[in-house]
Design a protein around this motif. Structure first.
Motif, mmCIF file in Angstrom:
data_model
loop_
_atom_site.group_PDB
_atom_site.id
_atom_site.type_symbol
_atom_site.label_atom_id
_atom_site.label_comp_id
_atom_site.label_asym_id
_atom_site.label_seq_id
_atom_site.Cartn_x
_atom_site.Cartn_y
_atom_site.Cartn_z
ATOM 1 N N PHE A 159 0.835 -1.201 0.000
ATOM 2 C CA PHE A 159 0.000 0.000 0.000
ATOM 3 C C PHE A 159 0.871 1.253 0.000
ATOM 4 O O PHE A 159 0.457 2.307 -0.471
ATOM 5 C CB PHE A 159 -0.922 -0.011 1.213
ATOM 6 C CG PHE A 159 -2.056 0.976 1.128
ATOM 7 C CD1 PHE A 159 -3.103 0.765 0.253
ATOM 8 C CD2 PHE A 159 -2.065 2.112 1.913
ATOM 9 C CE1 PHE A 159 -4.151 1.666 0.168
ATOM 10 C CE2 PHE A 159 -3.103 3.026 1.831
ATOM 11 C CZ PHE A 159 -4.154 2.801 0.951
ATOM 12 N N GLY A 160 2.105 1.120 0.544
ATOM 13 C CA GLY A 160 3.030 2.240 0.541
ATOM 14 C C GLY A 160 3.394 2.706 -0.848
ATOM 15 O O GLY A 160 3.789 3.860 -1.043
ATOM 16 N N ALA A 161 3.283 1.813 -1.835
ATOM 17 C CA ALA A 161 3.577 2.194 -3.216
ATOM 18 C C ALA A 161 2.454 3.007 -3.842
ATOM 19 O O ALA A 161 2.614 3.535 -4.944
ATOM 20 C CB ALA A 161 3.833 0.943 -4.058
ATOM 21 N N ALA A 162 1.327 3.099 -3.152
ATOM 22 C CA ALA A 162 0.195 3.854 -3.681
ATOM 23 C C ALA A 162 -0.210 5.010 -2.781
ATOM 24 O O ALA A 162 -1.067 5.804 -3.145
ATOM 25 C CB ALA A 162 -1.008 2.923 -3.880
ATOM 26 N N SER A 163 0.388 5.099 -1.598
ATOM 27 C CA SER A 163 -0.005 6.131 -0.638
ATOM 28 C C SER A 163 1.230 6.633 0.092
ATOM 29 O O SER A 163 2.104 5.848 0.454
ATOM 30 C CB SER A 163 -1.012 5.561 0.370
ATOM 31 O OG SER A 163 -1.207 6.439 1.453
ATOM 32 N N LEU B 208 8.458 5.365 4.250
ATOM 33 C CA LEU B 208 9.713 5.017 3.588
ATOM 34 C C LEU B 208 9.529 4.668 2.125
ATOM 35 O O LEU B 208 10.259 5.138 1.254
ATOM 36 C CB LEU B 208 10.369 3.828 4.300
ATOM 37 C CG LEU B 208 11.123 4.107 5.600
ATOM 38 C CD1 LEU B 208 11.480 2.791 6.272
ATOM 39 C CD2 LEU B 208 12.381 4.917 5.319
ATOM 40 N N ILE B 209 8.555 3.802 1.856
ATOM 41 C CA ILE B 209 8.354 3.321 0.486
ATOM 42 C C ILE B 209 7.652 4.406 -0.324
ATOM 43 O O ILE B 209 6.569 4.856 0.046
ATOM 44 C CB ILE B 209 7.541 2.020 0.492
ATOM 45 C CG1 ILE B 209 8.323 0.922 1.234
ATOM 46 C CG2 ILE B 209 7.209 1.586 -0.926
ATOM 47 C CD1 ILE B 209 7.576 -0.368 1.400
ATOM 48 N N PRO B 210 8.271 4.875 -1.393
ATOM 49 C CA PRO B 210 7.705 6.003 -2.153
ATOM 50 C C PRO B 210 6.394 5.628 -2.824
ATOM 51 O O PRO B 210 6.203 4.455 -3.162
ATOM 52 C CB PRO B 210 8.798 6.295 -3.177
ATOM 53 C CG PRO B 210 9.582 5.034 -3.289
ATOM 54 C CD PRO B 210 9.527 4.375 -1.943
ATOM 55 N N PRO B 211 5.512 6.650 -2.969
ATOM 56 C CA PRO B 211 5.723 8.065 -2.676
ATOM 57 C C PRO B 211 5.638 8.358 -1.178
ATOM 58 O O PRO B 211 4.819 7.767 -0.481
ATOM 59 C CB PRO B 211 4.568 8.736 -3.418
ATOM 60 C CG PRO B 211 3.486 7.712 -3.432
ATOM 61 C CD PRO B 211 4.174 6.378 -3.562
ATOM 62 N N ILE C 283 13.366 2.941 -0.746
ATOM 63 C CA ILE C 283 12.833 1.644 -1.180
ATOM 64 C C ILE C 283 13.473 0.479 -0.428
ATOM 65 O O ILE C 283 12.773 -0.339 0.203
ATOM 66 C CB ILE C 283 13.022 1.477 -2.704
ATOM 67 C CG1 ILE C 283 12.190 2.508 -3.463
ATOM 68 C CG2 ILE C 283 12.616 0.059 -3.131
ATOM 69 C CD1 ILE C 283 12.400 2.483 -4.968
ATOM 70 N N LEU C 284 14.796 0.357 -0.477
ATOM 71 C CA LEU C 284 15.460 -0.785 0.167
ATOM 72 C C LEU C 284 15.311 -0.763 1.695
ATOM 73 O O LEU C 284 15.047 -1.812 2.289
ATOM 74 C CB LEU C 284 16.936 -0.833 -0.245
ATOM 75 C CG LEU C 284 17.205 -1.174 -1.712
ATOM 76 C CD1 LEU C 284 18.706 -1.269 -1.981
ATOM 77 C CD2 LEU C 284 16.525 -2.487 -2.096
ATOM 78 N N PRO C 285 15.453 0.396 2.367
ATOM 79 C CA PRO C 285 15.179 0.396 3.809
ATOM 80 C C PRO C 285 13.747 -0.012 4.142
ATOM 81 O O PRO C 285 13.504 -0.686 5.151
ATOM 82 C CB PRO C 285 15.450 1.850 4.218
ATOM 83 C CG PRO C 285 16.452 2.336 3.229
ATOM 84 C CD PRO C 285 16.065 1.669 1.936
ATOM 85 N N GLY C 286 12.792 0.369 3.283
ATOM 86 C CA GLY C 286 11.407 -0.038 3.512
ATOM 87 C C GLY C 286 11.233 -1.538 3.405
ATOM 88 O O GLY C 286 10.574 -2.174 4.245
ATOM 89 N N LEU C 287 11.831 -2.134 2.368
ATOM 90 C CA LEU C 287 11.745 -3.591 2.205
ATOM 91 C C LEU C 287 12.502 -4.313 3.320
ATOM 92 O O LEU C 287 12.059 -5.366 3.799
ATOM 93 C CB LEU C 287 12.307 -3.989 0.836
ATOM 94 C CG LEU C 287 11.520 -3.473 -0.378
ATOM 95 C CD1 LEU C 287 12.231 -3.849 -1.673
ATOM 96 C CD2 LEU C 287 10.099 -4.015 -0.378
ATOM 97 N N VAL D 161 16.278 10.176 9.320
ATOM 98 C CA VAL D 161 15.272 11.061 9.911
ATOM 99 C C VAL D 161 13.877 10.463 9.763
ATOM 100 O O VAL D 161 13.097 10.411 10.716
ATOM 101 C CB VAL D 161 15.335 12.461 9.260
ATOM 102 C CG1 VAL D 161 14.127 13.302 9.679
ATOM 103 C CG2 VAL D 161 16.615 13.173 9.659
ATOM 104 N N VAL D 162 13.552 9.997 8.553
ATOM 105 C CA VAL D 162 12.218 9.423 8.315
ATOM 106 C C VAL D 162 12.024 8.152 9.139
ATOM 107 O O VAL D 162 10.938 7.896 9.663
ATOM 108 C CB VAL D 162 12.013 9.161 6.810
ATOM 109 C CG1 VAL D 162 10.730 8.373 6.569
ATOM 110 C CG2 VAL D 162 11.965 10.485 6.050
#
Length: 438
Positions: A110-114, A155-158, A181-185, A372-373
């Motif tokens: 869902f992070g890839a859409a929000s 973390l995961i864009p956007p 992207i990679l930190p999110g995964l 920071v994020v």
């Protein structure tokens, strides 16, 4: 009263107002207005209050925020969140704690859409918690994974937070978005390992889903993939366009929103009512974020005038001469601030102080943005002001006590300690993708 005492008093006043449920933007802006009046005069305070909203809202780069929010709202009203959960349920449900693992990966998708952690936590709480409770999952685990998984959206864009950081730290927003992207995964992967191990050792926490047969399991898995192809299209439209330089970050938000609308209409899952509601959601959330941002900017100006930057510098002190010690000192400050301040307030308050320190030591500011994020995500889970905790509780109509949800997040916070150690020790986890753009 010294200026630093004024700053300390303002923090106490702001926390009291937030505790009384005064809106955060009003609390920050109101306290800052009184502080500016005290330090200078009424006309100066009024001038700052008059000029800041326009200066903040007129920043062109911030227009990416409503576009990303619109894309997320369109995707949500098109049923993408539910489709992601069904797909994750089919693929991960047979693992120990499978429904919790599915929720975790559905949050990542869902992070890839929000770009909103709060939106992800609310959507997944409504979708996943009832299903987990029906399957006799531990309430703390069921709610904790929704609150913690929601932080993946930052973390995961956007990512709205990356946009704000990039604007005020004057760092490439495109590189920041790719850096998440990679930190999110990695975060989602560590969460999954923790859930599976805990539920394997104690099956009562999260029993696996029993499919009727192996054929049924694989039939559901392949069928579920047909429902989530829109996410892949959105990823290519937004991140592919950024990576190959086809669109700017602001344009990528608009492109993503347009693609989400086209997909929703083509699938006949986006009704006129859903279309209108999506615009209302995006407008309302944008207004809330900008209102908080304006209050935070006013408060930041007051703190700068009061000399609080000197206070932060003194807190870091001699640690600022060594990169690792600086990161450790800044980490401690962010963890403390995350217990009390909202995400935008944290970014706007600390960037003017910490970014020059990192730049002076020639540390990568994209890497610092990821840290920071991540710290802001941790702050969304820590008491007493853990925003995602309250969002999950509200999404469930306060049926599960707040202490239970906080307790469910403690294991995820332990995972965050491991993840932060990896991100600090190996900066290339964050920097490999953005550096490959060159």
């Amino acid at each position: 009263m010294s200026t630093l005492q004024v700053a300390g008093t303002s923090i106490v006043m702001m926390l009291i107002l937030i505790g009384l449920r005064v809106p955060i933007g009003v609390a920050m802006g109101g306290v800052a207005f009184l502080g500016l009046w005290y330090l200078r005069n009424f006309n100066v305070a009024l001038s700052v209050l008059r000029d800041t909203p326009f200066v903040f809202a007129a920043n062109w780069d911030l227009s990416a925020i409503p576009m990303f929010l619109l894309m997320g709202a369109i995707a949500s009203n098109s049923g993408i969140g539910a489709a992601l959960f069904r797909a994750a349920y089919a693929w991960f449900g047979s693992l120990p704690g499978g429904l919790a693992v599915a929720t975790n990966w559905a949050c990542a998708g869902f992070g890839a859409a929000s770009g909103s952690s709060i939106a992800a936590a609310a959507v997944m709480a409504r979708l996943a918690v009832p299903e987990m409770l029906k399957n006799k999952y531990d309430k703390a685990l069921a709610t904790g994974v929704c609150a913690s998984g929601g932080t993946l959206d930052a973390l995961i864009p956007p990512s709205i937070l990356f946009v704000v950081y990039g604007v005020f730290a004057e760092v490439s927003i495109a590189k920041l978005l790719l850096a998440g992207i990679l930190p999110g995964l990695l975060t989602a992967g560590v969460y999954m390992i923790m859930i599976v191990v805990r539920c394997w050792l104690n099956p009562a926490l999260g029993p696996p889903v029993n499919f009727s047969s192996n054929d049924e399991k694989w039939t559901e898995r392949w069928a579920s993939l047909r429902e989530i192809w829109p996410i892949l299209v959105l990823i290519v439209a937004v991140m592919g366009g950024l990576y190959w330089g086809v669109v700017s970050p602001t344009e990528s938000g608009a492109a993503g929103a347009l693609v989400a609308i086209i997909i929703g209409v083509a699938q006949r899952k986006l009704s006129l009512r859903g279309f209108i509601d999506s615009f209302k959601d995006a407008i309302g959330t944008t207004a809330q974020l900008f209102f908080i941002g304006i209050g935070a900017v006013i408060y930041t100006k007051f703190l700068a005038l009061s000399g609080s930057g000197v206070l932060f510098t003194e807190l870091v002190g001699s640690w600022a001469v060594d990169p690792l010690l600086l990161v450790i000192a800044v980490s401690g400050i962010y963890i403390v601030l995350g217990m009390f301040l909202d995400p935008l307030g944290m970014i706007l308050l600390t960037i003017p102080v910490f970014v020059p320190m990192f730049a002076a030591l020639d540390l990568d500011l994209v890497w610092f943005g990821v840290l920071v994020v991540k710290f802001i995500g941790i702050g969304l889970l820590t008491p007493p002001v853990g925003f995602n905790i309250y969002v999950v509780s509200g999404a469930l109509n306060n049926q599960i006590p707040l202490p239970t949800i906080f307790r469910g997040c403690y294991w995820f916070l332990a995972c965050e300690a491991v993840i932060m150690a990896l991100l600090i020790g190996f900066p290339q986890i964050s920097l490999w993708l953005p550096n490959s753009m060159n």
